[in-house]
Structures are given as C-alpha cells and as structure tokens.
Design an enzyme around this catalytic site. Structure first.
Site: not given
Ligand code: NAI
Length: 311
Positions: A170, A166
């Site tokens: 990132k 990951y």
């Molecule tokens: P989440 O899992 O709720 O949201 C990610 C969304 O991306 C999901 O709804 C999923 O279905 C969608 N997704 C995954 N693969 C996909 C694809 N190939 N095409 C289209 N959609 C796809 O998680 P969250 O926390 O809301 O994450 C949002 C972003 O923030 C991500 O990039 C995550 O890596 C990043 N992030 C989150 C952190 C946190 O503390 N929640 C920390 C650092 C980064």
C-alpha cells in the site's frame, strides 16, 4: 449544492464485486455513469477466481436501470489491465475514470510472512494499480481528461503489526500516485488516493480489536459500512474534483486529508556537513513538527523549499 453527475462518463472500478468497490459501482451507476465492474472473484488472500462477484453487481446495477459490464480479469497482469479498459471502450466507447480498488491481504506476524506473500500483494496492489492506470493513461492523455483514484491504506501510511507485506504494497501505491499526479496534471489527468476504513470481506477476517485499540469489540459502528467511504471515492473520480495529489482518509464518519510532510528541521551550515554530534544535539529540533512543516507537491518542490535563497 449542485449534484455530482457521471452522466456521459465511463468508470472502470477494479475489485468491484464486493465491499467498497461494489458500493462505489452502485453509486456511480446511480449517478448516470456506465461502469466496468471488474473482479477476479477469488479468495481474500488472492487465490482462485469466479465470475459470480462481478456478475452479481452488474445484475444489481442493471436491475436499477443503470449501465454496467462485468470483467473477470486479474489486475495483476498487463493483459488484465488492458482488458478492463478495452471492456470500457468496447461497451461504452470511452474511459473517463478508474478506481483502482482491487486488493488482497495476508495478515500474519513478520516471521510467518514469506517473499511469496509479499510478491502476491505487490502484484495486486502495486502491479494492479500500475496495469490499469497504464492501460487507461494513453486514452486519458489523448482526451486531455482523466481521473485516477488509487487505494492506499493506513496500513501503508501509518503501519501496524501483522501488515508488513500489505503495508509495503500500500505504501508503494502511494508512491505511484505521487508520481502520476505530478505527471498527469498537465494532461488533465487528476490522480488521488483514498485510505478507506470499512468492514468488508477483507477486514472481517481480522479479529475485532486486533487493528489497534478497537473500543467497540465485535459491535462495529455503522460508520464503518463501505457506504461511508463512497462519497469520497466517487467525488475523486468525478469531473467536480480538480485537485490532484491528495491522500484522503475516510474513517468512522470523518473524511480528511492525510499527507506526507517535512518538518522545518535543523538548517545547518552549507559549507560544513553536520556531524553525528550535531544531529544528536538537534534531534528534537529535527523531529519537531510544531514549528511548521511543508507538504511538498513534488520532488522539486522539496528541493526549492530548502535550496531557494540559501545559495
Ligand atoms: P474486499 O475483499 O471486499 O474487496 C477486494 C476485491 O478485490 C475482492 O472482491 C477481490 O475479489 C478483488 N480482487 C482481489 N484480487 C484481484 C485481482 N487480482 N484482480 C481483480 N480483482 C481482485 O475488500 P475491501 O475492503 O472492499 O477492499 C477494497 C480496497 O480497499 C482494497 O484495495 C483494500 O486493500 C483497500 N482497503 C480496505 C480497507 C478496509 O478497511 N476495508 C482499509 C484500507 C484499504
């Protein structure tokens, strides 16, 4: 304070079917923006697909009088990236901003992660950011306006255990942003990245306390709600943000710039290469950031800061 508005603007948000992306979509729609709510609707690790995630957010936005359309495309393919931007153009006639937020996660010790795990993450984080930015780029260049908000992570910026794949992905997103920021700015395309920290489907799978020292145990403070990152990401996607090439962390109610800097270091002779012993003898000097550091805005910026005046 003037209200930041998205009236007349169209924003595509990937991975907007839940967590942070959903929160961004609701906020931008409430501020007048038309939103493409993209979400593949699969599992946290990336497998599977469903329409329910994106549809639910679109329903929520429409129920409050906002404008939104669903996209179920995977950002991991070129066609998916193009379809997301085509949805914006077909339904709303333009594309002003993209928040590349979709993400998947594999959380395990290094010895358990495989090249397939790494590739699955690279495809969504780096490939997904690339595909959607590339599909929007030409339109933004022609209209001499665009906002690209990438999503990196402290996992890529600072690193921590069990996040090697990951973190690699990132970190790559950060590299993409650095270059596109430099390349886009002359064309009115402003690129930045966010480092969110929020409880979501993705992070709730990680046991409390596993990501470093979590003093709260299972009781996570409300500042880790996605709502506490929304202001930052929406600002970066708005007309009001005219500053490119930044990485901004939102953590526990604090929003701050994170940056890649270079310590003043040791300036050796320009005729004789430093020896291993020279490096060893100056190690503290090389590492010491307290004497000052530079935050290069580009490759040539770093070159200039070292070379100018010395040759
Ligand atoms: P989440 O899992 O709720 O949201 C990610 C969304 O991306 C999901 O709804 C999923 O279905 C969608 N997704 C995954 N693969 C996909 C694809 N190939 N095409 C289209 N959609 C796809 O998680 P969250 O926390 O809301 O994450 C949002 C972003 O923030 C991500 O990039 C995550 O890596 C990043 N992030 C989150 C952190 C946190 O503390 N929640 C920390 C650092 C980064």
């Amino acid at each position: 304070m003037t209200k930041v508005s998205f009236e007349g603007q169209v924003v595509a948000i990937t991975g907007a079917g839940g967590g942070l992306g959903r929160a961004y979509a609701l906020e931008i729609a409430a501020r007048g923006g038309a939103v493409v709510v993209n979400d593949l609707g699969g599992a946290v690790t990336g497998g599977g697909a469903s329409t329910g995630y994106a549809d639910a957010v679109v329903d929520e936005i429409r129920a409050s009088g906002g404008r939104a359309v669903a996209s179920y495309d995977s950002v991991a393919t070129v066609a998916g990236g193009e379809q997301i931007i085509t949805a914006a153009l077909d339904h709303f006639g333009r594309i002003d901003a993209v928040i590349a937020n979709a993400g998947n996660m594999r959380y395990a010790p290094f010895e358990e992660l495989t090249l397939d795990d790494l590739n699955a993450l690279l495809a969504v984080h780096i490939g997904g950011s690339w595909n959607v930015a590339k599909a929007a780029w030409g339109h933004m260049k022609r209209q001499a306006y665009g906002r690209l908000v990438f999503t990196t992570s402290s996992g890529g910026m600072f690193g921590t255990q069990k996040l090697s794949a990951y973190g690699a992905a990132k970190g790559g997103v950060m590299g993409l942003m650095h270059s596109l920021a430099d390349e886009g700015q002359p064309h009115g395309i402003i690129c930045n990245a966010v480092m969110p920290n929020a409880m979501s489907r993705m992070t709730s799978n990680i046991q409390a306390g596993e990501l470093g020292d979590n003093p709260w145990g299972a009781k996570v403070p409300k500042t880790f709600d996605p709502a506490f990152t929304v202001g930052l990401s929406a600002y970066l996607a708005s007309r009001d943000c005219v500053t490119a090439h930044g990485i901004y962390t939102a953590l526990g109610g604090r929003i701050g710039r994170a940056f890649v800097g270079v310590a003043e270091g040791m300036h050796g002779s320009i005729d004789v290469p430093p020896t291993v012993e020279d490096v060893a003898a100056n190690w503290e000097l090389i590492r010491d950031a307290s004497r000052g550091y530079a935050i290069p805005g580009s490759v040539s910026d770093e070159w200039r800061s070292v070379v100018e005046g010395r040759y």
